[in-house]
Design a protein around this motif. Structure first.
Motif, PDB file in Angstrom:
ATOM      1  N   ASP A 109      -1.113  -4.563  -2.401  1.00 13.80           N
ATOM      2  CA  ASP A 109      -1.875  -3.544  -3.120  1.00 13.80           C
ATOM      3  C   ASP A 109      -2.063  -3.896  -4.589  1.00 13.80           C
ATOM      4  N   ARG A 110      -0.958  -4.272  -5.251  1.00  9.33           N
ATOM      5  CA  ARG A 110      -1.037  -4.532  -6.693  1.00  9.33           C
ATOM      6  C   ARG A 110       0.057  -5.487  -7.110  1.00  9.33           C
ATOM      7  N   ILE A 150      -9.025  -8.026  -3.677  1.00  5.46           N
ATOM      8  CA  ILE A 150      -7.763  -7.875  -2.958  1.00  5.46           C
ATOM      9  C   ILE A 150      -6.827  -8.966  -3.473  1.00  5.46           C
ATOM     10  N   ASP A 164      -1.958  -8.242   6.083  1.00  6.16           N
ATOM     11  CA  ASP A 164      -1.546  -7.062   5.333  1.00  6.16           C
ATOM     12  C   ASP A 164      -0.014  -7.055   5.336  1.00  6.16           C
ATOM     13  N   ARG A 204     -12.401  -2.033  -2.164  1.00  7.22           N
ATOM     14  CA  ARG A 204     -12.156  -2.305  -3.579  1.00  7.22           C
ATOM     15  C   ARG A 204     -12.888  -3.581  -3.954  1.00  7.22           C
ATOM     16  N   ALA A 219       0.801  -1.229   0.000  1.00  8.77           N
ATOM     17  CA  ALA A 219       0.000   0.000   0.000  1.00  8.77           C
ATOM     18  C   ALA A 219       0.836   1.283   0.000  1.00  8.77           C
ATOM     19  N   SER A 220       2.014   1.278   0.602  1.00  8.03           N
ATOM     20  CA  SER A 220       2.851   2.484   0.657  1.00  8.03           C
ATOM     21  C   SER A 220       3.523   2.797  -0.675  1.00  8.03           C
ATOM     22  N   THR A 240       1.022   2.826   6.229  1.00  9.59           N
ATOM     23  CA  THR A 240      -0.136   2.822   5.340  1.00  9.59           C
ATOM     24  C   THR A 240      -0.765   1.438   5.329  1.00  9.59           C
ATOM     25  N   SER A 241      -2.030   1.367   5.705  1.00  3.80           N
ATOM     26  CA  SER A 241      -2.693   0.063   5.688  1.00  3.80           C
ATOM     27  C   SER A 241      -3.357  -0.158   4.330  1.00  3.80           C
ATOM     28  N   LEU A 242      -3.535  -1.402   3.993  1.00  4.73           N
ATOM     29  CA  LEU A 242      -4.137  -1.799   2.724  1.00  4.73           C
ATOM     30  C   LEU A 242      -5.611  -1.428   2.713  1.00  4.73           C
ATOM     31  N   SER A 243      -6.041  -0.783   1.658  1.00  2.00           N
ATOM     32  CA  SER A 243      -7.451  -0.422   1.523  1.00  2.00           C
ATOM     33  C   SER A 243      -8.249  -1.664   1.114  1.00  2.00           C
ATOM     34  N   THR A 244      -9.267  -1.967   1.900  1.00  2.00           N
ATOM     35  CA  THR A 244     -10.137  -3.095   1.556  1.00  2.00           C
ATOM     36  C   THR A 244     -11.405  -2.609   0.864  1.00  2.00           C
TER      37      THR A 244
END
Length: 185
Positions: free
Chosen positions: A119-120, A102, A84, A99, A36-37, A93-97
């Motif tokens: 993240d990706r 994942i 995470d 979406r 995520a960062s 920075t935490s992973l955005s859920t």
């Protein structure tokens, strides 16, 4: 069609008469991804069980466990913990859920399996393990889980907000991550 001599010999109008030589890859196969960062990491393909694109509602939160764990995921009848990865490595920075999917990398060692939410995912790449260097400016909480890093030239796969300039691609040790005492916290 079968009576056509070009069909039987494999020679057609668009086929070159000489054989093309395939390039043999250099190094070992690795999966490249971002947390995520925006930091880029790699894992050796040999340590990855599978890559899963999971809907956030398929990850079941579990109360009273480490805050690093997002929950559990049922994969073909096997329940695996999902963490995470960025936060495990010390990112703030935490992973955005929030979406549709994942990306979860399932790593395995002996009978232990763990899902690492990232993240990706960029994809698979052949990387020369002989070119890896040990970084000198690593955060203490990340150092036990790294095998080293490659200095990478500008890449087209940079995440949004990051320029495609020289950066470090860090190689993770999946066994050290799986066996970490941090999961008990």
């Amino acid at each position: 069609m079968i009576g056509n001599p070009d069909f039987l010999t494999g020679r057609g109008q668009d086929q070159a008469p000489e054989l093309q030589e395939l390039d043999s890859p250099e190094g070992e196969l690795h999966l490249r991804f971002f947390v995520a960062s925006g930091a880029e990491f790699a894992l050796p393909a040999t340590g990855i069980r599978e890559v899963i694109a999971a809907a956030p509602d398929r990850i079941t939160p579990i109360p009273n466990v480490s805050p690093l764990l997002l929950g559990t995921l049922n994969v073909r009848g096997r329940v695996i913990w999902v963490a995470d990865l960025g936060q495990f490595l010390g990112d703030s920075t935490s992973l955005s859920t929030d979406r549709t999917e994942i990306s979860v990398i399932a790593i395995e060692d002996q009978d232990a399996m763990l899902g690492l939410a990232v993240d990706r995912i960029i994809g698979m790449d052949w990387l020369d393990i002989d070119e890896i260097q040990m970084p000198s400016n690593l955060p203490d909480n990340m150092a036990p889980f790294l095998r080293g890093e490659w200095a990478m030239a500008g890449e087209a796969d940079s995440p949004p907000g990051r320029t495609a300039s020289q950066h470090n691609l860090r190689l993770l040790d999946q066994v050290a991550i799986l066996r970490s005492a941090r999961w008990a916290a």
